[in-house]
Design a protein around this motif. Structure first.
Motif, short mmCIF file in Angstrom:
data_model
loop_
_atom_site.label_atom_id
_atom_site.label_comp_id
_atom_site.label_asym_id
_atom_site.label_seq_id
_atom_site.Cartn_x
_atom_site.Cartn_y
_atom_site.Cartn_z
N LYS A 181 0.84 -1.21 0.00
CA LYS A 181 0.00 0.00 0.00
C LYS A 181 0.87 1.25 0.00
O LYS A 181 0.58 2.23 -0.71
N ILE A 182 1.98 1.20 0.79
CA ILE A 182 2.85 2.37 0.87
C ILE A 182 3.64 2.54 -0.42
O ILE A 182 3.76 3.65 -0.97
N ALA A 183 4.25 1.42 -0.96
CA ALA A 183 5.12 1.52 -2.14
C ALA A 183 4.36 1.58 -3.45
O ALA A 183 4.90 1.99 -4.47
N GLY A 184 3.14 1.15 -3.46
CA GLY A 184 2.38 1.13 -4.70
C GLY A 184 2.78 0.01 -5.62
O GLY A 184 2.52 0.04 -6.81
N LEU A 185 3.50 -1.03 -5.12
CA LEU A 185 3.94 -2.18 -5.89
C LEU A 185 3.53 -3.46 -5.18
O LEU A 185 3.45 -3.49 -3.94
N THR A 186 3.34 -4.49 -5.99
CA THR A 186 3.08 -5.79 -5.37
C THR A 186 4.42 -6.40 -4.94
O THR A 186 5.49 -5.94 -5.33
N ALA A 187 4.35 -7.45 -4.16
CA ALA A 187 5.57 -8.10 -3.67
C ALA A 187 6.38 -8.69 -4.82
O ALA A 187 7.61 -8.59 -4.84
N GLU A 188 5.71 -9.31 -5.80
CA GLU A 188 6.41 -9.89 -6.94
C GLU A 188 7.11 -8.82 -7.77
O GLU A 188 8.23 -9.00 -8.23
N GLU A 189 6.43 -7.68 -7.98
CA GLU A 189 7.05 -6.59 -8.74
C GLU A 189 8.28 -6.04 -8.02
O GLU A 189 9.34 -5.79 -8.64
N ILE A 248 15.86 -7.98 -7.93
CA ILE A 248 16.70 -8.98 -8.59
C ILE A 248 17.40 -8.40 -9.81
O ILE A 248 18.59 -8.61 -10.04
N GLU A 249 16.65 -7.62 -10.63
CA GLU A 249 17.25 -7.02 -11.82
C GLU A 249 18.35 -6.04 -11.45
O GLU A 249 19.41 -6.00 -12.09
N SER A 250 18.11 -5.27 -10.38
CA SER A 250 19.12 -4.31 -9.95
C SER A 250 20.39 -5.02 -9.47
O SER A 250 21.51 -4.65 -9.85
N LEU A 251 20.21 -6.07 -8.65
CA LEU A 251 21.36 -6.82 -8.15
C LEU A 251 22.09 -7.53 -9.29
O LEU A 251 23.32 -7.60 -9.32
N LYS A 252 21.29 -8.07 -10.24
CA LYS A 252 21.92 -8.77 -11.37
C LYS A 252 22.78 -7.82 -12.19
O LYS A 252 23.90 -8.15 -12.58
N SER A 253 22.27 -6.63 -12.48
CA SER A 253 23.03 -5.66 -13.28
C SER A 253 24.30 -5.23 -12.55
O SER A 253 25.38 -5.16 -13.15
#
Length: 521
Positions: free
Chosen positions: A147-155, A161-166
């Motif tokens: 609710k606070i972030a406006g994103l689901t847990a999967e998103e 993961i993408e940030s860490l991978k890069s």
């Protein structure tokens, strides 16, 4: 003895007495004899009865003794059997006690385990309740975060993961580049060290062989005999040996001119024999040349055998040994081929020892690497490929075959010793004074190679390396594509082949490099 037997004996004795008595009755003797006979019979009967009684008593005693002995043995056996039965009963009693004790202990353990199991079940139930509460709190916490972030847990998980991978990929590329650079520096340093040590440890005599041999004479009068009437002797000698004989004003000398050292040696030895013999005419010349040729063939085999023995090489086919001997009478750009091959073999052995490889295999390949220059039959193939075929034909190791065929990059290098053979071949040929080429000509050829490559559009730099055997061409990636690089390499090679004169072969390598550079501030 049994009573029946005793009675039987007594009866027999009585019957005998009766018979005796009967005989006495019917005899012509007197009554006195009858009386005596009766008395004798009674005496015999009494004696028989006494003997029978004694025998009966003895047998009774023997029977009693045997009965006592049997009874004693029986009692002994019974006692032993009773003792064993008692021992078995004692053991059974002890086992029963042990089993009872174990059964009692197991009952106690079962009771304790039941208590522990019941306790564990209670604890598991408490843990499950707490886990359920924790999952509820976690779900509530995740709903609040979403609710606070406006994103689901999967998103959110995908973004992290993408940030860490890069980031990991970037760091890995940097670390990989550092490792590669460090490895290259160490590898170049170690390679230079090994090559320098190898060159320093291997000394070789360098003597450029000419295409002319001077045959000294005791006097100029012999020249006339060698020439013969109307030059028939010298023509016969030239035809038999394939060598040009130059008879000029040089005092007490004849020049033997031929590119083939083997032919020059046959001609020199033949002339030496003819001059010593004094009989010089065409028939004699052909006979002496043929004998000399056979002698040289024997000498070739002897040289080959001595060479492989001195180098410590074993199990080589006789044909290869003979070709090794023939290298003694061949030259490559003025460098004696056998001396060059021996030096290459020694260099290979030292370098293989420094690298921890098979020394004998490297030495073998080094000796045979130019075997294709002395084939029995001419071929259009290069000497490296001919040598590889000959080595394969005569059962050499596949590593040796590959090293021979790849020492001028005409075959793909598949074994570790292949680049060692190539490097040692270049070292032996590049020694100062090893080959016939003056410094000015060499420098001019190198410069012409580089200028030829620089004349093409898109070429940024050009370097002639490996004593002019390879041309490295660096092109600009913006002006030359990958397909154009292939075409450029082919065109430069064709132009070198048509416009320049060079020994051996020249490898043209076009390098197109695309660099991506970014700066972090």
């Amino acid at each position: 003895m049994e009573p029946n037997i005793i009675y039987l004996i007594v009866g027999v004795l009585a019957l005998a007495a009766g018979i005796v008595a009967g005989k006495l009755i019917f005899s012509k003797n007197t009554q006195q004899k009858i009386t005596e006979a009766e008395q004798q019979a009674q005496g015999i009967i009494r004696e028989a009865e006494l003997k029978a009684e004694n025998i009966r008593k003895e047998k009774e005693l023997e029977a009693k003794e045997k009965f006592v002995q049997l009874k004693a043995n029986h009692d002994k056996e019974v006692n032993e059997r009773n003792r064993k039965i008692n021992d078995v009963e004692n053991k059974i009693r002890q086992k029963e006690q042990s089993v009872n004790q174990k059964e009692t202990s197991l009952d106690k353990q079962i009771k304790e385990n039941d208590a522990i199991k019941e306790n564990l079940n209670r604890q598991i139930e408490v843990v499950n309740n707490k886990r359920t509460e924790l999952e509820k709190h976690q779900e509530e916490h995740i709903r609040r975060l979403e609710k606070i972030a406006g994103l689901t847990a999967e998103e959110a998980k995908t973004q992290i993961i993408e940030s860490l991978k890069s980031e990991a990929h970037t760091q890995a590329i940097g670390i990989q580049q550092e490792i590669i650079d460090e490895a290259k520096q160490k590898a170049n340093k170690e390679a230079r060290k090994i090559v320098i040590q190898t060159i320093q440890r291997t000394a070789a005599e360098q003597a450029i062989e000419n295409s002319i041999t001077v045959f000294n004479l005791e006097s100029d009068e012999v020249k006339g005999q060698i020439i013969g009437r109307e030059g028939r002797n010298i023509r016969a000698l030239e035809a038999a040996t394939g060598v040009d004989l130059i008879v000029d004003d040089t005092p007490e000398a004849i020049l033997l001119s031929c590119f083939d050292p083997l032919r020059r040696e046959i001609a020199r030895l033949s002339l030496q024999r003819l001059v010593a013999d004094g009989r010089i005419h065409p028939a004699r010349i052909e006979e002496v040349v043929e004998k000399t040729r056979k002698q040289i063939e024997e000498q070739v085999m002897e040289i080959g055998e001595r060479t492989v023995i001195e180098l410590g090489i074993h199990g080589m086919h006789k044909e290869l040994v003979r070709m090794v001997g023939r290298m003694r009478f061949r030259s490559s750009y003025g460098q004696n081929l056998l001396m060059h091959s021996r030096e290459t073999a020694n260099l290979c052995a030292i370098m293989a020892a420094e690298l921890g490889l098979n020394v004998k295999l490297a030495k073998r390949a080094g000796l045979l690497h130019d075997i294709g220059k002395v084939p029995d039959e001419e071929s259009e193939l290069s000497h490296a490929l001919i040598g590889a075929k000959l080595a394969e034909k005569y059962g050499e190791n596949p590593a040796v075959v590959n090293a021979i065929g790849a020492h001028h990059d005409e075959m793909e290098m598949q074994y570790v010793i292949s680049p060692i053979i190539q490097a040692c071949d270049a070292i032996s040929g590049a020694r100062p004074g090893a080959r016939r080429e003056i410094m000015q000509q060499y420098l001019q050829r190198i410069k012409d190679l580089e200028n030829l490559a620089m004349s093409y559009n898109g070429v940024e730099k050009a370097y002639a390396i490996q004593a002019g055997r390879e041309l490295r061409v660096i092109v600009e990636s913006e002006k030359v594509s990958d397909q154009e690089s292939d075409r450029l390499s082919f065109e430069i090679a064709q132009k070198i082949q048509t416009e320049m004169t060079f020994p051996g072969q020249i490898k043209v390598t076009v390098i197109r490099e695309k660099r991506a550079v970014n700066v972090a501030r």
